[in-house]
Every structure is written in C-alpha cells, then in structure tokens.
Enzyme design. Structure first.
Site, PDB file in Angstrom:
ATOM      1  N   ALA A  16      -1.704  -9.161  37.354  1.00 59.11           N
ATOM      2  CA  ALA A  16      -1.362  -7.744  37.467  1.00 59.11           C
ATOM      3  C   ALA A  16      -0.229  -7.559  38.469  1.00 59.11           C
ATOM      4  O   ALA A  16       0.670  -6.726  38.263  1.00 59.11           O
ATOM      5  CB  ALA A  16      -2.591  -6.942  37.894  1.00 59.11           C
ATOM      6  N   ARG A  17      -0.275  -8.330  39.535  1.00 61.50           N
ATOM      7  CA  ARG A  17       0.794  -8.252  40.544  1.00 61.50           C
ATOM      8  C   ARG A  17       2.127  -8.723  39.957  1.00 61.50           C
ATOM      9  O   ARG A  17       3.179  -8.119  40.218  1.00 61.50           O
ATOM     10  CB  ARG A  17       0.395  -9.086  41.756  1.00 61.50           C
ATOM     11  N   SER A  36      -8.875   0.048  39.868  1.00 61.95           N
ATOM     12  CA  SER A  36      -9.714  -1.086  40.231  1.00 61.95           C
ATOM     13  C   SER A  36     -11.124  -0.579  40.463  1.00 61.95           C
ATOM     14  O   SER A  36     -11.330   0.606  40.799  1.00 61.95           O
ATOM     15  CB  SER A  36      -9.182  -1.764  41.500  1.00 61.95           C
ATOM     16  N   LYS A  97      -2.999 -11.993  27.447  1.00 63.85           N
ATOM     17  CA  LYS A  97      -3.642 -13.020  26.641  1.00 63.85           C
ATOM     18  C   LYS A  97      -4.692 -13.743  27.490  1.00 63.85           C
ATOM     19  O   LYS A  97      -4.575 -13.762  28.714  1.00 63.85           O
ATOM     20  CB  LYS A  97      -2.595 -13.978  26.065  1.00 63.85           C
TER      21      LYS A  97
END
Length: 327
Positions: A16-17, A36, A97
C-alpha cells in the site's frame, strides 16, 4: 466522471505504501483517503502521504463519498471480501494480486462488478510497464521467428515465523500466490492462454508452498517453465526463445529496466525500458483511464483473464496439495 480521480487506499502495509508513493507521480491522481482497522495506523499513513481522510474500518471507505477508485493492498485472504465491499459501495476497484484465494472467490467479485457496472481490475502491474509494450512489438516484428519456449523465475528468501503472512495459510501464504503469479501471468499474456499445467512443490511445516515449479502448455503449442521460491534467490529473468534467438526481460523481469535481444550470429542488443516513478504509476494510469471512460474492465487485464489465471493457480495447488481455509 472527472479527469481528476480520487483514490482511496485499503490497507497500510508495504505494498500500500508503494502504491501511495506511485500516486504522487501519477497525472490526474488525488490520494483522498486511507482506511485501516487500526485508527492509529491509518493516521500515521495519512500523515506520511498528506492524505486528508483517515478512516477506521474498511466499510467506512466503501461508504466515503469523496473516493472514486480504491486500491486494495490487504493480505491475500482478504482481497475478495474487501473487493466485494468496495464494489457494493459503488467504488471502482484495483485489487492487488493475487486477485483472490481461488477462482470461486474471484468469480463472485467479477459477477458483482459486472452487475453493478463498476470498474474492476487485477493489479498485475507488470502488464502495464512500457517494457511489455516493447516485448509485444518485438514479437510481432517476427525477428525471433516462431517463439515456442519461455522460462521465468521469481524467488527470494523470506523471513518470519509460522504466523508471518508468507507462511500462514489463513492469510494465503506461500510462494505461488505471492510471486508465482508473475511468471504465470506474464507468460500467459505473451504466449497465450494456458491449456494444461504440471506442477511440483516443496511444502513447509504450515502447509504452504516454499517453492513451486510448473510447466505450461499455451494455446498455439508454446511451452513455458516457471519457478517461484521463498527460500532461494533466483535470477529473476524471463526469456522467450524462438527459431532465431532469444528475447530476455532482464532482472527483475516483473519490473525490467532493460530487454536483451540475442539473435543468432549477431551481437546482443540491450534495449532500455524506463518507467515512471516506482513502476506502479502505469497501472494506476490505466485504471484512471478506464474509470474516466466508463469502462468496467481493462482490455489489457480483463476479467476473463483474471478468472483464467485463478483457475490455473487452483489446478497447481490441487496438484501440489496446498489448501487454504477459504477453499
């Protein structure tokens, strides 16, 4: 629709970062929200990336009126549930994925996107890298002649105990879903749909695969050999071989900095294939293009292709004995 696309990020882990970093380099992208389960984690992530909305709980992102597209970067086992929630809220979805744990889960997600007429794409970022366009151009030129074989590998040494994501079956751990999806997806993209597969694996104490090797027969007759590992540092190459030579996607092949064309009786030719930002920019741009044009899928990563690949992954796991709680 608007030319400026408002993104939400689901999850705050490494991937995500990386994607949030890419959005800084993506034209027309606005990073509007992050969600989150831990409000402190969401707040820290939002502060790092200057995100105005930091939301507690995933459902709050699905209901957020200030978000168009959601990037799902949660652990594998949560992908299908998260995607269903976002689609039900009318959000377009770019799902990391592997798209889901199995084809059954993936089919549910695709069915909802189609019924709601909302954009959905698997985040196989390699397909959108400039290098893949150059590979397709070289193959179409015929300079290699008939391409009948390929080989690809992706392996690294993973650390952590049995509860760590990569070794925990409850989280969809194992080499195949984490990195084996790359050689599978890209060889199928370049050589054609998979008609049959044969696989062997080494399973670890928790039941996930530590390494898997599989061979594919593609539509049209080409063969490929693919390998993935959590215990060996492999070369990270993808090589396409034809009658007149080879074309190699140089390491790491999923984000190749160069291609190397090696033809018989000719010196090797290295072809630079630069990309924007950290590489994730290109899949973000494609998702935005599709959203702005009102598409529900990308022609470069269609729903049917995703379902096909999930079916192949299911077959590989059936042959090697890897099972997940979600199966």
């Amino acid at each position: 629709m608007t030319n400026n696309v408002r993104w939400g990020i689901l999850g705050t882990g490494r991937i995500a970062r990386d994607f949030a970093t890419a959005l800084r380099d993506t034209p027309g992208a606005t990073l509007a929200a992050v969600a989150s389960r831990d409000p402190a984690t969401a707040a820290g992530f939002a502060d790092e990336f200057d995100i105005p909305l930091r939301l507690e709980g995933y459902d709050s992102l699905a209901a957020c009126p200030d978000v168009d597209l959601v990037y799902i970067g949660t652990p594998h086992a949560m992908h299908a549930e998260n995607a269903l929630s976002m689609l039900a809220g009318g959000k377009g979805v770019l799902c990391e994925k592997p798209f889901a744990l199995n084809r059954g889960q993936a089919a549910q997600v695709v069915a909802l996107a189609r019924s709601r007429k909302v954009f959905l794409m698997e985040a196989m970022w390699t397909r959108f890298m400039p290098a893949l366009d150059e590979v397709k151009r070289i193959l179409a030129s015929g300079v290699l002649g008939e391409v009948s074989q390929a080989s690809a590998d992706f392996g690294f040494v993973a650390s952590g105990g049995p509860e760590a994501r990569l070794f925990n079956p409850a989280l969809g751990g194992g080499a195949l879903l984490d990195v084996g999806i790359y050689p599978l997806s890209i060889t199928a993209y370049l050589l054609g749909a998979v008609e049959s597969v044969r696989a062997q694996a080494e399973l670890g104490p928790t039941g996930v695969d530590l390494q898997t090797v599989f061979t594919l027969r593609h539509a049209g007759g080409a063969l490929s050999t693919c390998a993935c590992s959590l215990k060996a540092r492999t070369p990270g190459l993808l090589t396409l071989s034809g009658r007149h030579g080879q074309l190699r996607l140089d390491a790491p092949f999923h984000r190749p900095p160069t291609l190397t064309l090696m033809l018989a009786n000719a010196p090797a030719r290295v072809i630079p294939t630069p990309y924007l930002g950290n590489g994730y920019v290109h899949e973000a741009m494609e998702a935005q293009r599709c959203w702005n044009e009102g598409l529900i899928e990308s022609p470069a990563m269609t729903h049917e292709q995703t379902l096909h690949l999930m079916g192949v992954l299911d077959e590989i796991r059936a042959q090697t004995g890897v099972k997940y709680p979600g199966d």
